[in-house]
Write a protein that holds these residues in place. Structure first.
Motif, mmCIF file in Angstrom:
data_model
loop_
_atom_site.group_PDB
_atom_site.id
_atom_site.type_symbol
_atom_site.label_atom_id
_atom_site.label_comp_id
_atom_site.label_asym_id
_atom_site.label_seq_id
_atom_site.Cartn_x
_atom_site.Cartn_y
_atom_site.Cartn_z
ATOM 1 N N LEU A 74 45.994 33.127 45.099
ATOM 2 C CA LEU A 74 46.734 31.919 44.725
ATOM 3 C C LEU A 74 45.857 30.689 44.897
ATOM 4 C CD1 LEU A 74 49.705 31.296 43.844
ATOM 5 C CD2 LEU A 74 50.070 30.540 46.189
ATOM 6 N N PRO A 75 45.367 30.104 43.809
ATOM 7 C CA PRO A 75 45.499 30.605 42.438
ATOM 8 C C PRO A 75 44.564 31.778 42.192
ATOM 9 C CG PRO A 75 44.163 28.629 42.460
ATOM 10 C CD PRO A 75 44.659 28.807 43.881
ATOM 11 N N ALA A 76 45.022 32.683 41.350
ATOM 12 C CA ALA A 76 44.234 33.886 41.076
ATOM 13 C C ALA A 76 43.356 33.668 39.848
ATOM 14 C CB ALA A 76 45.165 35.067 40.837
ATOM 15 N N PRO A 77 42.093 34.067 39.920
ATOM 16 C CA PRO A 77 41.235 33.996 38.725
ATOM 17 C C PRO A 77 41.606 35.115 37.756
ATOM 18 C CG PRO A 77 40.039 35.011 40.527
ATOM 19 C CD PRO A 77 41.360 34.575 41.094
ATOM 20 N N ALA A 78 41.239 34.948 36.507
ATOM 21 C CA ALA A 78 41.540 35.968 35.503
ATOM 22 C C ALA A 78 40.928 37.315 35.881
ATOM 23 C CB ALA A 78 41.022 35.524 34.134
ATOM 24 N N ALA A 79 39.745 37.281 36.513
ATOM 25 C CA ALA A 79 39.069 38.523 36.898
ATOM 26 C C ALA A 79 39.901 39.316 37.896
ATOM 27 C CB ALA A 79 37.696 38.219 37.488
ATOM 28 N N ALA A 103 54.618 39.872 35.639
ATOM 29 C CA ALA A 103 55.692 38.878 35.659
ATOM 30 C C ALA A 103 55.787 38.218 37.031
ATOM 31 C CB ALA A 103 57.020 39.536 35.287
ATOM 32 N N ALA A 104 55.611 39.005 38.082
ATOM 33 C CA ALA A 104 55.654 38.444 39.442
ATOM 34 C C ALA A 104 54.487 37.485 39.663
ATOM 35 C CB ALA A 104 55.622 39.575 40.470
ATOM 36 N N ILE A 105 53.303 37.867 39.196
ATOM 37 C CA ILE A 105 52.128 37.000 39.343
ATOM 38 C C ILE A 105 52.346 35.688 38.600
ATOM 39 C CG2 ILE A 105 49.674 36.773 38.769
ATOM 40 C CD1 ILE A 105 49.470 39.849 39.173
ATOM 41 N N ARG A 106 52.867 35.777 37.382
ATOM 42 C CA ARG A 106 53.161 34.555 36.619
ATOM 43 C C ARG A 106 54.168 33.683 37.347
ATOM 44 N NH1 ARG A 106 52.897 38.024 32.040
ATOM 45 N NH2 ARG A 106 55.133 38.416 32.212
ATOM 46 N N PHE A 107 55.200 34.299 37.895
ATOM 47 C CA PHE A 107 56.252 33.523 38.550
ATOM 48 C C PHE A 107 55.719 32.775 39.768
ATOM 49 C CE2 PHE A 107 59.398 33.250 41.954
ATOM 50 C CZ PHE A 107 60.342 32.442 41.349
ATOM 51 N N PHE A 108 54.954 33.455 40.613
ATOM 52 C CA PHE A 108 54.460 32.822 41.837
ATOM 53 C C PHE A 108 53.503 31.669 41.521
ATOM 54 C CE2 PHE A 108 56.481 36.088 44.178
ATOM 55 C CZ PHE A 108 56.506 35.693 45.496
ATOM 56 N N HIS A 109 52.845 31.728 40.386
ATOM 57 C CA HIS A 109 51.985 30.612 39.984
ATOM 58 C C HIS A 109 52.801 29.505 39.331
ATOM 59 C CE1 HIS A 109 48.745 33.431 40.777
ATOM 60 N NE2 HIS A 109 47.865 32.444 40.634
ATOM 61 N N ALA A 110 53.754 29.883 38.478
ATOM 62 C CA ALA A 110 54.530 28.875 37.749
ATOM 63 C C ALA A 110 55.353 28.007 38.685
ATOM 64 C CB ALA A 110 55.444 29.555 36.734
ATOM 65 N N VAL A 111 55.941 28.613 39.722
ATOM 66 C CA VAL A 111 56.807 27.850 40.598
ATOM 67 C C VAL A 111 56.020 26.855 41.450
ATOM 68 C CG1 VAL A 111 56.826 29.291 42.672
ATOM 69 C CG2 VAL A 111 58.940 28.151 41.946
ATOM 70 N N ARG A 112 54.704 27.054 41.503
ATOM 71 C CA ARG A 112 53.835 26.101 42.214
ATOM 72 C C ARG A 112 53.053 25.216 41.240
ATOM 73 N NH1 ARG A 112 53.718 30.727 45.679
ATOM 74 N NH2 ARG A 112 54.039 30.209 47.885
ATOM 75 N N ASP A 113 53.475 25.236 39.965
ATOM 76 C CA ASP A 113 52.835 24.423 38.929
ATOM 77 C C ASP A 113 51.352 24.733 38.797
ATOM 78 O OD1 ASP A 113 55.026 23.019 37.901
ATOM 79 O OD2 ASP A 113 54.986 21.605 39.573
ATOM 80 N N LEU A 114 50.994 26.017 38.960
ATOM 81 C CA LEU A 114 49.615 26.458 38.793
ATOM 82 C C LEU A 114 49.460 27.145 37.434
ATOM 83 C CD1 LEU A 114 48.978 27.963 42.351
ATOM 84 C CD2 LEU A 114 48.049 25.824 41.420
ATOM 85 N N PRO A 115 48.259 27.108 36.832
ATOM 86 C CA PRO A 115 48.055 27.761 35.535
ATOM 87 C C PRO A 115 48.382 29.252 35.588
ATOM 88 C CG PRO A 115 46.205 26.341 36.096
ATOM 89 C CD PRO A 115 47.045 26.434 37.326
ATOM 90 N N ASP A 116 48.870 29.772 34.482
ATOM 91 C CA ASP A 116 49.221 31.193 34.380
ATOM 92 C C ASP A 116 47.942 32.028 34.325
ATOM 93 O OD1 ASP A 116 50.117 33.703 33.779
ATOM 94 O OD2 ASP A 116 50.972 33.179 31.817
ATOM 95 N N PRO A 117 47.650 32.834 35.361
ATOM 96 C CA PRO A 117 46.402 33.608 35.360
ATOM 97 C C PRO A 117 46.462 34.845 34.480
ATOM 98 C CG PRO A 117 47.640 34.108 37.331
ATOM 99 C CD PRO A 117 48.429 33.056 36.597
ATOM 100 N N THR A 118 47.638 35.129 33.882
ATOM 101 C CA THR A 118 47.731 36.294 33.001
ATOM 102 C C THR A 118 47.504 35.946 31.542
ATOM 103 O OG1 THR A 118 50.129 36.101 32.561
ATOM 104 C CG2 THR A 118 49.474 37.236 34.585
ATOM 105 N N SER A 119 47.286 34.662 31.242
ATOM 106 C CA SER A 119 47.166 34.238 29.846
ATOM 107 C C SER A 119 45.748 34.209 29.282
ATOM 108 C CB SER A 119 47.807 32.856 29.665
ATOM 109 O OG SER A 119 47.126 31.886 30.442
ATOM 110 N N PRO A 120 44.674 34.118 30.095
ATOM 111 C CA PRO A 120 43.325 34.097 29.513
ATOM 112 C C PRO A 120 43.021 35.336 28.681
ATOM 113 C CG PRO A 120 43.252 33.347 31.781
ATOM 114 C CD PRO A 120 44.628 33.887 31.557
ATOM 115 N N ALA A 121 42.113 35.181 27.732
ATOM 116 C CA ALA A 121 41.778 36.281 26.819
ATOM 117 C C ALA A 121 41.294 37.515 27.579
ATOM 118 C CB ALA A 121 40.710 35.827 25.831
ATOM 119 N N ARG A 122 40.587 37.306 28.685
ATOM 120 C CA ARG A 122 40.093 38.450 29.468
ATOM 121 C C ARG A 122 41.250 39.346 29.898
ATOM 122 N NH1 ARG A 122 35.743 38.210 34.409
ATOM 123 N NH2 ARG A 122 35.973 40.372 35.158
#
Length: 350
Positions: A74-79, A103-122
């Protein structure tokens, strides 16, 4: 690999002092007014209790994996996310399990207003490859329908005898008969069946009408869904009679319909949960000589769909009861039991 190795008997095996792993509280950015009590109440209602439990376990496991692999969670890198998905895939995790973890990873980032780490092309490209290489049809519960359904009904208890007390009706047996017959005829999902209250059961001259305030496909309760519970011709197969008998014997006039029964044959206030329903179905299947059938709570709903198909009901008629939004979903229940029915290959004339 288990679905939630971070969970043991419902308790998270995490350090409660680790702020990364605590259930995140929605906090407005600096300079904004704090949440009002009403806002906080609605924030808590934004996720179902079952979703909260699943997300907690999934997030805890992701944090454990990041610790072992020297990644920040948190925040998690795409890697970190792509590496975690590869680990899950190589360990044989199901696509549905991995999707929920994301979905859980996205939620824990979204609720803290952090970028979604599941969205990068990698991540998205790795995920697409996993789905193509490891995708498989979802596991389907074995349908529980007549005559096996009636074998389980017949295996329920009818009377109990305790020292110093006259013989009395077996309340757990009466509840189990209502569970089996209402569960089959209504085709409710297990969570809906467990959540059913007396207020949800409305009288009708042809049986009962069940009102479902919210469901998997109607999570916000934007409209009330209706399910019919008709009288059956045979009393022993009738869901209305079984339900009426259970409510009368248990003296239930409000609150949850299906409840736990103590070893002393006393009804408790608490409702049944999926694990309890699973145990009852498994025990009754064993008592009826079907212990190797692999029935689960979803077997009642699957049994209704399969039996209705065999009896000639159309997908649209079935969907009116199951509340499937897509007729293709109803067709997905077609199994060995009816694959040979109305099939062109059986009428080739050669």
């Amino acid at each position: 690999m288990t679905d939630s190795p971070s969970v043991e008997q419902g308790e998270l095996l995490v350090d409660p002092t680790d702020s990364r792993r605590r259930w995140p509280e929605l906090t407005p950015p600096a300079g904004e007014a704090p949440l009002t009590p009403d806002e906080a109440s609605y924030v808590r209602a934004a996720r179902a209790d079952s979703t909260v439990t699943a997300y907690r376990a999934d997030w805890a496991e992701f944090c454990d994996w990041c610790d072992r692999e020297n990644h920040d969670c948190l925040p998690a890198p795409a890697a970190a996310v792509s590496g975690y998905l590869v680990t899950l895939a190589r360990a044989g995790a199901k696509i549905s399990t991995m999707s929920r973890r994301m979905a859980a990873i996205r939620f824990f980032h979204a609720v803290r207003d952090l970028p979604d780490p599941t969205s990068p092309a990698r991540v998205t490209t790795v995920w697409e490859g996993i789905r193509r290489e490891h995708g498989a049809p979802p596991d389907q519960a074995r349908p529980l329908m007549p005559p096996q359904l009636f074998d389980l009904v017949a295996a329920t208890g009818t009377t109990r005898q305790f020292r110093g007390r006259p013989a009395e009706p077996d309340l757990a047996g009466a509840r189990d008969r209502a569970l089996l017959l209402v569960g089959f005829w209504s085709a409710l999902r297990c969570s809906e069946l467990c959540a059913l209250t007396v207020d949800n059961v409305l009288p009708h001259d042809r049986g009962r009408t069940l009102t479902i305030p919210s469901s998997k496909t109607n999570q916000r309760g934007e409209h009330t869904e209706l399910v019919v519970l008709p009288y059956a011709a045979h009393p022993d197969a009738c869901p209305v009679r079984a339900l009426t008998t259970w409510l009368k014997l248990a003296a239930i006039t409000e609150g949850p319909v299906l409840r736990r029964v103590s070893t002393g044959n006393r009804v408790t206030p608490g409702q049944l949960h999926r694990a309890s329903v699973n145990r009852r179905i498994t025990a009754l299947a064993a008592a009826a000589g079907h212990d190797d059938a692999g029935y689960s709570p979803h077997s009642l709903r699957a049994g209704f769909v399969t039996w209705a198909h065999l009896r000639g009901a159309s997908d649209r008629e079935i969907a009116a009861q199951t509340r499937h939004r897509s007729l293709a979903s109803v067709g997905g229940y077609v199994r060995v039991e009816n694959a040979w029915t109305a099939n062109a290959a059986t009428n080739m004339g050669i």
